[in-house]
Design a protein around this motif. Structure first.
Motif, short mmCIF file in Angstrom:
data_model
loop_
_atom_site.label_atom_id
_atom_site.label_comp_id
_atom_site.label_asym_id
_atom_site.label_seq_id
_atom_site.Cartn_x
_atom_site.Cartn_y
_atom_site.Cartn_z
N ASP A 135 95.43 -42.33 138.09
CA ASP A 135 93.97 -42.19 138.10
C ASP A 135 93.45 -41.77 139.47
O ASP A 135 92.56 -40.92 139.58
CB ASP A 135 93.32 -43.51 137.67
N ARG A 136 94.00 -42.35 140.53
CA ARG A 136 93.55 -41.99 141.87
C ARG A 136 93.99 -40.58 142.25
O ARG A 136 93.26 -39.86 142.94
CB ARG A 136 94.06 -43.02 142.89
N LEU A 137 95.17 -40.16 141.79
CA LEU A 137 95.61 -38.79 142.05
C LEU A 137 94.72 -37.78 141.33
O LEU A 137 94.36 -36.74 141.89
CB LEU A 137 97.07 -38.62 141.62
N LEU A 138 94.38 -38.07 140.09
CA LEU A 138 93.49 -37.18 139.35
C LEU A 138 92.13 -37.07 140.03
O LEU A 138 91.56 -35.97 140.14
CB LEU A 138 93.31 -37.69 137.91
N GLY A 162 96.28 -39.42 150.93
CA GLY A 162 96.03 -38.43 151.97
C GLY A 162 97.29 -37.66 152.32
O GLY A 162 97.27 -36.43 152.47
N ALA A 163 98.42 -38.37 152.43
CA ALA A 163 99.69 -37.70 152.72
C ALA A 163 100.08 -36.76 151.58
O ALA A 163 100.62 -35.67 151.81
CB ALA A 163 100.78 -38.74 152.96
N PHE A 164 99.80 -37.18 150.36
CA PHE A 164 100.10 -36.33 149.21
C PHE A 164 99.28 -35.05 149.24
O PHE A 164 99.81 -33.95 149.01
CB PHE A 164 99.82 -37.10 147.92
N HIS A 181 93.72 -48.74 149.96
CA HIS A 181 93.73 -47.68 150.97
C HIS A 181 94.03 -46.33 150.32
O HIS A 181 94.44 -46.25 149.16
CB HIS A 181 94.78 -47.98 152.06
N ASP A 182 93.81 -45.26 151.10
CA ASP A 182 94.09 -43.89 150.65
C ASP A 182 95.14 -43.22 151.52
O ASP A 182 95.23 -41.99 151.55
CB ASP A 182 92.80 -43.05 150.68
#
Length: 456
Positions: free
Chosen positions: A333-336, A308-310, A303-304
């Protein structure tokens, strides 16, 4: 820059100068590095009492912090500090280079001891973050124990000597006095000051301090250790904690519930060990963050919701720089990937230049793992927002990481943002951290509570 020590700093300098063994358990931000280097300078050049000091530090600290600090102050600029890092050949060349002090990362302590064997040349050793030597079963502790009798002077530096309880103290104090105050062995220390806690027929999983143990231990080591808190000596800005609840969507909540049921019900509540508890909570924390590693170490996105909250938090910061702590590589990796869609200067902390660029305002979002930048780095000039995307069970890492911003020189109140999946493992970790509970016991208790809920 001219160094005019505060009275407490001069007291610590004198303590190192006049004592062959001392533990400086100073809170983060009180200037442990400049205190120690000033004492080394005094001992080496004015008193001729040491000839070859060695500093053992976390890797990132060894790479830059000690050399940067020496170059910062006028009275230390002539000191040559040589990092002993890199390949074996690079380390050997560094050791052959004339220097006023050598700095090596703690992972190479065993190599260093084995290299010199009976010809150990360092007459003074400084353990930067001595808490990393708290495990008497670790290779680094055993290596230091072998050469302790050949060390004339030893200094231990840490702001968190017993983050997980009084048991952490024995190995550190042993390296100071070779067992004179707390006993020659960990077993003797436990017998004197603790009673067995959680256990089964063959294994004791934890120990509980006897009544009065804290005061007795404190009294036993008071002549060899100095403990100071930043709030007693510095006027620092406030710290504000901002807990941001993250709600999982229906699909993510179903996936979390299924994983929790499958994992927890495989383990009987009376048979949970620290090892199995760590694996279980690690999986649940991964899923809270949005992805999980499969058996082949491939990250499977679930999930994201937290990403999304970030991103909403970043928008709310409205241009304020943020130091973001992640827990797993797939978090990074997902944050980047998510941040690549924005016109932000984003970087993952990996080298000393990142510290300089952050403090110069050249980085908007600095991603960092608390284990890699939680010690020694001065990041207070680049921002005052810290974001915990993924929480850690380690109270030591948590406190040290937050102190990268909340330290001497910070001009703004520091805001620590926690992204917390409600009713998930995130909430249990945060409760343990903010309550400063014993981490292992808190972890085990959290699992038992969840198992009971599932069975009821």
């Amino acid at each position: 820059m001219i160094f005019n020590p505060y009275p407490y700093q001069q007291y610590c300098i004198d303590s190192i100068t006049y004592n062959r063994a001392v533990g400086l358990f100073l809170d983060m931000g009180l200037g442990k590095t400049v205190i120690t280097l000033t004492a080394v300078h005094e001992l080496r050049y004015n008193r001729w009492e040491v000839s070859k000091p060695l500093i053992i530090a976390p890797k990132k600290v060894a790479e830059a912090t000690w050399t940067t600090e020496a170059a910062k102050w006028d009275h230390l600029k002539m000191m040559r500090i040589v990092p002993v890092l890199g390949t074996v050949q690079q380390r050997l060349r560094a050791l052959a280079t004339p220097a006023d002090a050598y700095v090596i990362n703690r992972e190479n302590v065993q190599w260093l001891v084995e290299h010199f064997k009976n010809s150990w040349p360092f007459d003074m050793v400084i353990l930067d973050e001595s808490s990393s030597f708290k495990n008497p079963s670790s290779k680094r502790f055993k290596a230091m124990k072998l050469v302790r009798s050949r060390i004339k002077r030893i200094v231990e530096l840490t702001g968190t000597p017993s983050s997980n309880g009084l048991e952490d103290l024995w190995a550190q104090i042993y390296l100071l006095d070779e067992g004179a105050r707390l006993g020659k062995t960990m077993g003797a220390y436990r017998d004197r000051y603790f009673i067995p806690g959680k256990r089964n027929r063959t294994t004791i999983f934890s120990y509980t301090p006897k009544d009065g143990s804290f005061d007795m231990i404190k009294q036993a080591i008071s002549d060899i250790c100095i403990s100071m808190k930043a709030e007693d000596y510095l006027t620092l800005p406030d710290v504000i904690f901002n807990d941001i609840p993250v709600a999982l969507d229906a699909a993510a909540a179903k996936a979390y519930s299924q994983l929790e049921n499958d994992l927890l019900l495989q383990v009987d509540e009376n048979m949970i060990t620290a090892q199995s508890a760590g694996v279980l909570t690690g999986k649940l924390l991964q899923l809270c963050n949005g992805a999980i590693y499969d058996e082949d170490r491939n990250a499977v996105k679930i999930h994201d919701c937290k990403v999304g909250a970030f991103l909403e938090l970043v928008e709310q910061l409205n241009g304020q720089h943020a130091l973001v702590f992640y827990n797993f590589q797939h978090d990074r990796d997902r944050l980047l990937e998510a941040l690549s869609k924005y016109s932000l200067r984003v970087r993952v902390y990996s080298q000393a230049k990142d510290e300089v660029d952050w403090n110069n305002g050249e980085i908007d979002i600095l991603l960092a793992h608390p284990a890699s930048c939680g010690y020694g780095l001065n990041l207070q000039q680049g921002g005052y927002n810290a974001v915990w995307f993924g929480l850690t069970w380690s109270l030591e890492q948590y406190e040290q990481a937050n102190k990268r911003l909340h330290r001497q020189g910070q001009e703004h109140p520091v805001v620590i943002h926690h992204l917390v999946v409600q009713s998930g493992m995130d909430a249990a970790v945060l409760e343990a951290l903010t309550g400063k509970a014993d981490m292992q016991n808190a972890l085990m208790d959290a699992l038992r509570v969840r198992i009971n809920k599932l069975r009821s």
